[in-house]
Design a protein around this motif. Sequence first.
Motif, PDB file in Angstrom:
ATOM      1  N   SER A   1     -57.858   7.641  -3.404  1.00 17.46           N
ATOM      2  CA  SER A   1     -58.965   6.689  -3.317  1.00 17.46           C
ATOM      3  C   SER A   1     -60.242   7.387  -2.833  1.00 17.46           C
ATOM      4  CB  SER A   1     -58.600   5.536  -2.400  1.00 17.46           C
ATOM      5  OG  SER A   1     -58.418   5.979  -1.077  1.00 17.46           O
ATOM      6  N   ARG A   2     -60.102   8.357  -1.949  1.00 17.73           N
ATOM      7  CA  ARG A   2     -61.283   9.122  -1.503  1.00 17.73           C
ATOM      8  C   ARG A   2     -61.904   9.884  -2.664  1.00 17.73           C
ATOM      9  NH1 ARG A   2     -59.580  11.748   4.288  1.00 17.73           N
ATOM     10  NH2 ARG A   2     -59.393   9.777   5.382  1.00 17.73           N
TER      11      ARG A   2
ATOM     12  N   TRP B   1     -61.814   9.085  -5.845  1.00 16.03           N
ATOM     13  CA  TRP B   1     -62.500   8.157  -6.742  1.00 16.03           C
ATOM     14  C   TRP B   1     -63.795   7.629  -6.130  1.00 16.03           C
ATOM     15  CZ3 TRP B   1     -61.618   8.590 -11.554  1.00 16.03           C
ATOM     16  CH2 TRP B   1     -60.363   8.950 -12.005  1.00 16.03           C
ATOM     17  N   ILE B   2     -63.795   7.411  -4.822  1.00 13.07           N
ATOM     18  CA  ILE B   2     -65.025   6.974  -4.156  1.00 13.07           C
ATOM     19  C   ILE B   2     -66.074   8.066  -4.229  1.00 13.07           C
ATOM     20  CG2 ILE B   2     -66.014   6.405  -1.904  1.00 13.07           C
ATOM     21  CD1 ILE B   2     -63.361   4.920  -1.316  1.00 13.07           C
TER      22      ILE B   2
ATOM     23  N   ALA C   1     -69.657   7.896  -6.168  1.00 11.87           N
ATOM     24  CA  ALA C   1     -70.918   8.165  -5.477  1.00 11.87           C
ATOM     25  C   ALA C   1     -71.735   9.230  -6.202  1.00 11.87           C
ATOM     26  CB  ALA C   1     -70.647   8.590  -4.040  1.00 11.87           C
TER      27      ALA C   1
END
Length: 87
Positions: free
Chosen positions: A3-4, A6-7, A11
Amino acid sequence: MRSRFWILLLAVAIVLFIAEPNFAQCAMCRQTLENAAGAKQAASTMNLAILVLFIPPVAMFVGIFGLIYRYRNFQGYQNREFLSDGK
């Protein structure tokens, strides 16, 4: 962990889409190029040149701080082992 990633990817994509087309030029360079003949080609060439010249300092910065990060606790780690054996 995923998830990090993809975040971070989202960004970066947002920043790239919001970025101005002439993102690599300072105000004085842009003004000079706008008044030049063949401004579109000159601006494109100038952007590429600025980005190419930007790569070596960034690589050196990342390399130095990568080494610092890798060996950040090397000396301290040995001292902690020595102290823990004595107690």
